[in-house]
Design an enzyme around this catalytic site. Sequence first.
Site, PDB file in Angstrom:
ATOM      1  N   THR A  79       0.804  -1.217   0.000  1.00 42.53           N
ATOM      2  CA  THR A  79       0.000   0.000   0.000  1.00 42.53           C
ATOM      3  C   THR A  79       0.835   1.264   0.000  1.00 42.53           C
ATOM      4  O   THR A  79       1.997   1.247   0.386  1.00 42.53           O
ATOM      5  CB  THR A  79      -0.948   0.019   1.212  1.00 42.53           C
ATOM      6  OG1 THR A  79      -2.118   0.705   0.857  1.00 42.53           O
ATOM      7  CG2 THR A  79      -0.346   0.651   2.419  1.00 42.53           C
ATOM      8  N   GLY A 124       3.588   4.653  -7.578  1.00 41.63           N
ATOM      9  CA  GLY A 124       3.154   3.452  -8.289  1.00 41.63           C
ATOM     10  C   GLY A 124       4.138   2.996  -9.355  1.00 41.63           C
ATOM     11  O   GLY A 124       4.196   1.814  -9.689  1.00 41.63           O
ATOM     12  N   CYS A 146       7.286   1.573  -6.570  1.00 41.31           N
ATOM     13  CA  CYS A 146       7.024   0.526  -5.573  1.00 41.31           C
ATOM     14  C   CYS A 146       6.223  -0.617  -6.188  1.00 41.31           C
ATOM     15  O   CYS A 146       5.119  -0.404  -6.689  1.00 41.31           O
ATOM     16  CB  CYS A 146       6.264   1.119  -4.386  1.00 41.31           C
ATOM     17  SG  CYS A 146       5.847  -0.104  -3.119  1.00 41.31           S
TER      18      CYS A 146
END
Length: 176
Positions: A6, A161, A164
């Site tokens: 997340t 995004g 990671c």
Amino acid sequence: MKFHGTTILVVRRNGQTVMGGDGQVTFGSTVLKGNARKVRKLGEGKVLAGFAGSVADAMTLFDRFEAKLREWGGNLTKAAVELAKDWRTDRVLRRLEALLLVADKENIFIISGNGEVIQPDDDAAAIGSGGPYALAAAKALLRNTDLSAREIVEKAMMIAGEICIYTNQNIVIEEV
């Protein structure tokens, strides 16, 4: 505690507080879901909350945090401190594996199971495995552009995004 799967970012600028979270849920090296909702409004729509960690644990913490907000008349600071105290001392809550990022128009807090309530120095904070990437991008955009809080969250989350592997670019954004 190490949390994969997340990125949650909050940015405050010009009276806007905006929080974004990616939608990826990862189990080991497998993506289980791409459109999870990890960010929501609480406290009659005046407080933003996002989580990193176990989904079931986070739902429990959201419920507890919302109860604390009601108990303390919407006072985010008091609700955050009281939740952290309970989280640290309660035998059941102590086992929960999650971090919360909460914010309203005036305050931003990271709440951990160790009883910590951290208020960042800047108008941005992030949690989760992609948090450092999103936070670095947000700080650069805050310092060097006139973008709105929402635009900064959108761009910083997209950058996280890209970097990671536990973060996707399916972003949910809430603002107060």
